[in-house]
Design a protein around this motif. Structure first.
Motif, mmCIF file in Angstrom:
data_model
loop_
_atom_site.group_PDB
_atom_site.id
_atom_site.type_symbol
_atom_site.label_atom_id
_atom_site.label_comp_id
_atom_site.label_asym_id
_atom_site.label_seq_id
_atom_site.Cartn_x
_atom_site.Cartn_y
_atom_site.Cartn_z
ATOM 1 N N ARG A 109 0.834 -1.202 0.000
ATOM 2 C CA ARG A 109 0.000 0.000 0.000
ATOM 3 C C ARG A 109 0.872 1.257 0.000
ATOM 4 O O ARG A 109 0.558 2.246 -0.665
ATOM 5 N N ALA A 110 1.993 1.199 0.710
ATOM 6 C CA ALA A 110 2.901 2.348 0.777
ATOM 7 C C ALA A 110 3.613 2.585 -0.560
ATOM 8 O O ALA A 110 3.967 3.715 -0.881
ATOM 9 N N LEU A 111 3.814 1.526 -1.345
ATOM 10 C CA LEU A 111 4.512 1.641 -2.626
ATOM 11 C C LEU A 111 3.574 1.914 -3.795
ATOM 12 O O LEU A 111 3.939 2.612 -4.741
ATOM 13 N N PHE A 112 2.368 1.363 -3.761
ATOM 14 C CA PHE A 112 1.446 1.428 -4.890
ATOM 15 C C PHE A 112 0.753 2.779 -4.972
ATOM 16 O O PHE A 112 0.223 3.294 -3.988
ATOM 17 N N ALA A 113 0.690 3.328 -6.180
ATOM 18 C CA ALA A 113 -0.101 4.533 -6.434
ATOM 19 C C ALA A 113 -1.580 4.159 -6.429
ATOM 20 O O ALA A 113 -1.953 3.036 -6.789
ATOM 21 N N ALA A 114 -2.420 5.097 -6.035
ATOM 22 C CA ALA A 114 -3.863 4.849 -6.008
ATOM 23 C C ALA A 114 -4.399 4.517 -7.400
ATOM 24 O O ALA A 114 -5.371 3.773 -7.532
ATOM 25 N N ASP A 115 -3.748 5.042 -8.439
ATOM 26 C CA ASP A 115 -4.207 4.810 -9.810
ATOM 27 C C ASP A 115 -3.388 3.736 -10.532
ATOM 28 O O ASP A 115 -3.347 3.696 -11.763
ATOM 29 N N LEU A 116 -2.778 2.832 -9.785
ATOM 30 C CA LEU A 116 -1.966 1.755 -10.353
ATOM 31 C C LEU A 116 -2.739 0.946 -11.386
ATOM 32 O O LEU A 116 -3.895 0.599 -11.180
ATOM 33 N N ARG A 117 -2.056 0.640 -12.499
ATOM 34 C CA ARG A 117 -2.558 -0.291 -13.517
ATOM 35 C C ARG A 117 -1.493 -1.369 -13.659
ATOM 36 O O ARG A 117 -0.350 -1.086 -13.991
ATOM 37 N N TYR A 118 -1.850 -2.623 -13.377
ATOM 38 C CA TYR A 118 -0.915 -3.746 -13.361
ATOM 39 C C TYR A 118 -1.347 -4.748 -14.420
ATOM 40 O O TYR A 118 -2.301 -5.506 -14.224
ATOM 41 N N GLY A 119 -0.667 -4.733 -15.562
ATOM 42 C CA GLY A 119 -1.005 -5.609 -16.674
ATOM 43 C C GLY A 119 -0.211 -6.902 -16.615
ATOM 44 O O GLY A 119 1.015 -6.883 -16.633
ATOM 45 N N HIS A 120 -0.921 -8.011 -16.539
ATOM 46 C CA HIS A 120 -0.300 -9.336 -16.474
ATOM 47 C C HIS A 120 0.009 -9.853 -17.876
ATOM 48 O O HIS A 120 -0.597 -9.406 -18.861
ATOM 49 N N SER A 121 0.901 -10.826 -17.953
ATOM 50 C CA SER A 121 1.261 -11.404 -19.255
ATOM 51 C C SER A 121 0.088 -12.143 -19.897
ATOM 52 O O SER A 121 0.101 -12.419 -21.093
ATOM 53 N N THR A 122 -0.948 -12.431 -19.124
ATOM 54 C CA THR A 122 -2.151 -13.091 -19.653
ATOM 55 C C THR A 122 -3.106 -12.111 -20.331
ATOM 56 O O THR A 122 -4.071 -12.525 -20.956
#
Length: 122
Positions: free
Chosen positions: A27-40
């Motif tokens: 939570r301390a590292l992630f931005a509130a607007d994080l987008r995490y795209g997986h290889s799938t």
């Protein structure tokens, strides 16, 4: 510590927190607007990724970031590298190997993990 070394250290903090399923650290590292795209092709948001990692839906048993290259300016950094992992998802152990790019942005003086995209290695 050089700015590039600082970003590599943040990637290491992220790696360790993902291995531990440490919601507070993530939570301390992630931005509130994080987008995490997986290889799938699936995409997680800040909330959905935190939930999956802290609820045990996805458990990292091994996670390594290799061949990291950092490109940056004053307020943005792109980390390119390889990710090798062993995860347990839906009761099944899986091996992952991918190339990835992670984007860190400095906002209000704090570096935040804002975007991630990976693609499977051949």
């Amino acid at each position: 510590m050089t700015p590039k070394a600082h970003i590599v250290a943040l990637e290491e903090q992220r790696r360790m927190a993902m291995l531990a399923g440490d919601g507070a650290a993530l939570r301390a590292l992630f931005a509130a607007d994080l987008r995490y795209g997986h290889s799938t092709g699936a995409v997680d948001t800040h909330d959905s990724l935190l939930s999956r990692l802290t609820a045990g839906e996805v458990v990292y048993r091994h996670l390594a970031f290799e061949q990291l290259v950092v490109t940056m300016n004053d307020d943005a950094a792109i980390v390119s590298g390889e990710m090798h992992a062993t995860i347990c998802k839906d009761g099944e152990v899986r091996q992952l190997a991918s190339r990835y790019q992670a984007v860190w942005l400095r906002r209000g003086g704090t570096w935040q993990f804002c975007a991630f995209q990976s693609s499977k290695l051949p």
